[in-house]
Write a protein that holds these residues in place. Structure first.
Motif, PDB file in Angstrom:
ATOM      1  N   GLU A 137       0.862  -1.181   0.000  1.00  0.00           N
ATOM      2  CA  GLU A 137       0.000   0.000   0.000  1.00  0.00           C
ATOM      3  C   GLU A 137       0.893   1.224   0.000  1.00  0.00           C
ATOM      4  O   GLU A 137       1.868   1.285   0.755  1.00  0.00           O
ATOM      5  N   THR A 193      -3.131   0.163  -3.782  1.00  0.00           N
ATOM      6  CA  THR A 193      -2.384  -1.074  -3.598  1.00  0.00           C
ATOM      7  C   THR A 193      -1.723  -1.508  -4.898  1.00  0.00           C
ATOM      8  O   THR A 193      -2.217  -1.219  -5.986  1.00  0.00           O
ATOM      9  N   SER A 212      -0.170  -5.238  -6.154  1.00  0.00           N
ATOM     10  CA  SER A 212       0.058  -6.648  -5.844  1.00  0.00           C
ATOM     11  C   SER A 212       1.153  -7.181  -6.744  1.00  0.00           C
ATOM     12  O   SER A 212       1.168  -6.896  -7.946  1.00  0.00           O
TER      13      SER A 212
END
Length: 112
Positions: free
Chosen positions: A55, A101, A103
């Protein structure tokens, strides 16, 4: 296990730490706006890959130290992430309002 050791003993341990992220340290002062990076999730339960969710603030770039990068085969990411030696470079989308975010799935090469 028990091992008898004396001055003529050589003990070799084959250890593979895999891929890991070194948590960043941010210097802040009271009243500073939060601009830091957070490791929201880290899953290394599959021996073939590691999943990490970061984040960070939209529009910001971050540089994170990693270990085990020499065995990385490839990265899969829903955002902007690339490996540069022992550094993972992340860029969070400009359109993220506040914190967003990124990933990253890190695929590992098999050990020789």
């Amino acid at each position: 296990f028990d091992v008898r050791v004396d001055e003529h003993t050589t003990l070799a341990i084959d250890y593979d730490p895999g891929f890991s992220v070194v948590a960043p340290v941010w210097k802040t002062e009271v009243g500073d706006t939060n601009r830091g990076l957070r490791i929201a999730a880290f899953d290394a339960s599959d021996p073939g890959h590691t999943d990490v969710v970061f984040e960070g603030l939209g529009g910001e770039s971050y540089e994170i130290t990693v270990t085990g990068s020499s065995r990385v085969d490839r990265l899969e990411t829903g955002g902007s992430a690339r490996l540069d030696g022992d550094r993972l470079l992340l860029r969070f989308p400009d359109d993220a309002r506040g914190f967003g975010t990124v990933s990253v799935r890190v695929w590992m090469r098999e050990r020789p």
